[in-house]
Design an enzyme around this catalytic site. Structure first.
Site, PDB file in Angstrom:
ATOM      1  CG  ASP A 207      -1.779   1.189   1.358  1.00  0.00           C
ATOM      2  OD1 ASP A 207      -2.727   1.279   0.563  1.00  0.00           O
ATOM      3  OD2 ASP A 207      -1.525   2.043   2.233  1.00  0.00           O
ATOM      4  CD  GLU A 265      15.312 -14.796   2.676  1.00  0.00           C
ATOM      5  OE1 GLU A 265      14.890 -15.590   3.560  1.00  0.00           O
ATOM      6  OE2 GLU A 265      15.818 -13.695   2.938  1.00  0.00           O
TER       7      GLU A 265
END
Length: 542
Positions: A207, A265
């Site tokens: 956001d 990751e």
């Protein structure tokens, strides 16, 4: 906990469709009138049947709800209004079992004034969190340090009597901005992101991604050369400034690279909300190079302007500015009036809802749909006495806020549209109840069944998911373009976004083979297109 699904390719998200769920308004399972996580879980079969790939869930974290969850008091817990962490884990498990990925909303630039970090920061000028937020002494005459404005109205600075300083807030006064120039703040945000990724989250929507950093010299913004009316309405003075010092700062790029390394990751994806004076430039910058955001969207198609020229300009400008980045095109979300009304006023909402969806799904980029778009739901006129949005209360009556697009989803034609057994937090519109999901389920010609067929057909057309785009000359309000992919036949896409029949010559379609699977009304014969109001046409180029 690890993700149960594996991406089919490194760029699977470029072929995906995102579906935004605003949890307060999706489905209430406990009768309090507010949607919850269990409500989303209960409707995951519906979402999977729609054929979308990713569900973006607006904030459900612990919050005082001054801005309905975008003011976070605990980044690593679920607000009791929405359920528990165990409920969220069940949601993740169910989503993965039906082949849907989950994307959560990360609000990094600001938090709630009730967050323990801010409570500590405002307690004194020398506590461990003293520099976690943006504080400034007043000018000698007591005024704020500069002219920065809040998007929600008034100054971006709020006086705090405890520290006898101002703190910065780009949004509500109850949403203080975090100081990202402090490395500890950056690390805290990355830690919270990792918390959810370890629970199995497949991606994040960031956001207000342009708001993380501010100018440390606190220089005042200059006047805008051209007033911004895409990010805010013309009744908001925020658009009168060129926002060169309060957001979109260069320090944001290395931070987004840190975010990307964490995401990589876990094989997770990201999409950023880019609100800026020149949003396309930052969409390009933040998605280029494969080391920042995977994709970004702006408010450039969330505008009142829906002319074919406007849509074409946004897509072409992004293509011109970006080398290897990726856009997500959204025509509706929880911040703007519903597209069936904003762009479709005066037209048949069902017909317009279909052509708008087809157009969005055919642009180059990842489409992001808003709940109810698949049902062609229109904007709801919420009376002032029922308005909940503080943004709307501030700018009433010229701007009525965001409640009209946030009203609860009507699932059945029963009481409250089957959304809740209690009193809904916003009214369920009678017109939505008449076109509820269960009603549309039984109608083969409904927007819902059209959306399902169109999404399924799009999956079979690699030109529409991975191909290049080239716009064709056509009269307003017609948008026409080619989607091309090496080794595949070029596909022509033609959409009448207006409310009247249009007849025109399209030489590129001479000898084309119609693709009728999309189900839009319209014909092109010998290069002459005849499209009814809200009609459209797909075809293989001859």
């Amino acid at each position: 906990m690890t993700n149960s699904t594996q991406p089919i390719s490194a760029t699977w998200w470029q072929e995906a469709i995102i579906y935004q769920v605003y949890p307060r308004s999706y489905l209430d399972t406990n009768g309090d009138g507010i949607g919850d996580l269990n409500g989303i879980t209960d409707r995951l079969d519906y979402i999977a049947k729609l054929g979308v790939d990713i569900v973006w869930i607006s904030p459900f974290f612990k919050s005082p709800m001054k801005d309905f969850g975008y003011d976070i008091a605990d980044y690593c817990d679920v607000d009791p209004m929405f359920g528990t962490l165990a409920d969220f884990d069940r949601l993740i498990a169910k989503a993965h079992s039906v082949g849907v990925k989950i994307m959560i909303d990360q609000v990094m630039s600001h938090c709630s004034e009730q967050h323990p970090w801010f409570v500590e920061s405002r307690s004194s000028r020398d506590n461990p969190k003293a520099d976690w937020f943006v504080w400034s002494d007043p000018l000698p005459d007591g005024n704020p340090p500069n002219n920065w404005l809040s998007i929600f109205g008034g100054s971006a600075w709020q006086w705090d009597s405890r520290r006898k300083q101002y703190y910065m807030h780009n949004f509500l006064t109850s949403q203080p901005d975090l100081n990202f120039h402090n490395p500890e703040v950056q690390q805290a945000m990355l830690d919270s992101l990792r918390f959810w990724l370890q629970r199995g989250v497949d991606g994040v929507r960031l956001d207000a991604v342009t708001f993380q950093f501010h100018d440390q010299e606190l220089r005042s913004n200059p006047p805008a050369t051209v007033r911004d009316t895409s990010t805010v309405t013309d009744v908001n003075p925020y658009g009168m400034q060129a926002h060169v010092y309060d957001k979109c700062r260069p320090e944001n790029v290395p931070f987004l690279q840190r975010v990307r390394r964490v995401l990589d990751e876990f094989g997770a994806v990201s999409i950023g909300e880019v609100g800026a004076d020149d949003a396309l430039a930052f969409m390009a910058e933040y998605t280029a190079g494969g080391d920042k955001l995977h994709m970004a969207y702006s408010f450039n198609l969330l505008t009142e302007d829906h002319s074919a020229r406007h849509i074409r300009t946004q897509v072409e400008d992004f293509k011109r500015r970006v080398s290897d980045g990726w856009a997500s095109w959204s025509v509706g979300n929880h911040d703007v009036p519903r597209v069936a009304t904003r762009w479709g006023a005066g037209k048949d909402p069902v017909a317009f809802g279909k052509v708008a969806l087809a157009m969005q799904l055919s642009l180059k980029g990842t489409p992001c749909l808003y709940q109810g778009d698949e049902l062609a739901f229109t904007e709801v006129d919420v009376p002032y006495e029922l308005i909940q949005d503080p943004y709307g209360i501030t700018f009433w009556p010229e701007f009525k806020g965001r409640d009209g697009c946030r009203t609860p989803i009507a699932w059945t034609d029963g009481d409250n549209g089957g959304f809740t057994s209690g009193k809904p937090w916003l009214p369920v519109a009678p017109e939505h109840i008449a076109g509820a999901a269960s009603v549309q389920e039984a109608d083969p010609a409904s927007p819902l069944n059209f959306a399902r067929r169109l999404i399924a057909w799009r999956r079979t057309m690699p030109q529409l998911t991975r191909g290049d785009i080239e716009f064709l000359e056509a009269p307003e309000p017609v948008l026409a373009f080619r989607r091309t992919l090496p080794g595949e036949r070029a596909v022509l896409c033609v959409f009448n976004l207006g409310g009247n029949e249009v007849t025109f010559a399209l030489p590129q379609a001479r000898g084309a083979q119609k693709l009728g699977e999309a189900g839009l009304p319209g014909e092109i014969v010998d290069g002459i297109a005849r499209l009814p109001a809200c009609g459209g046409w797909y075809g293989y180029e001859g």
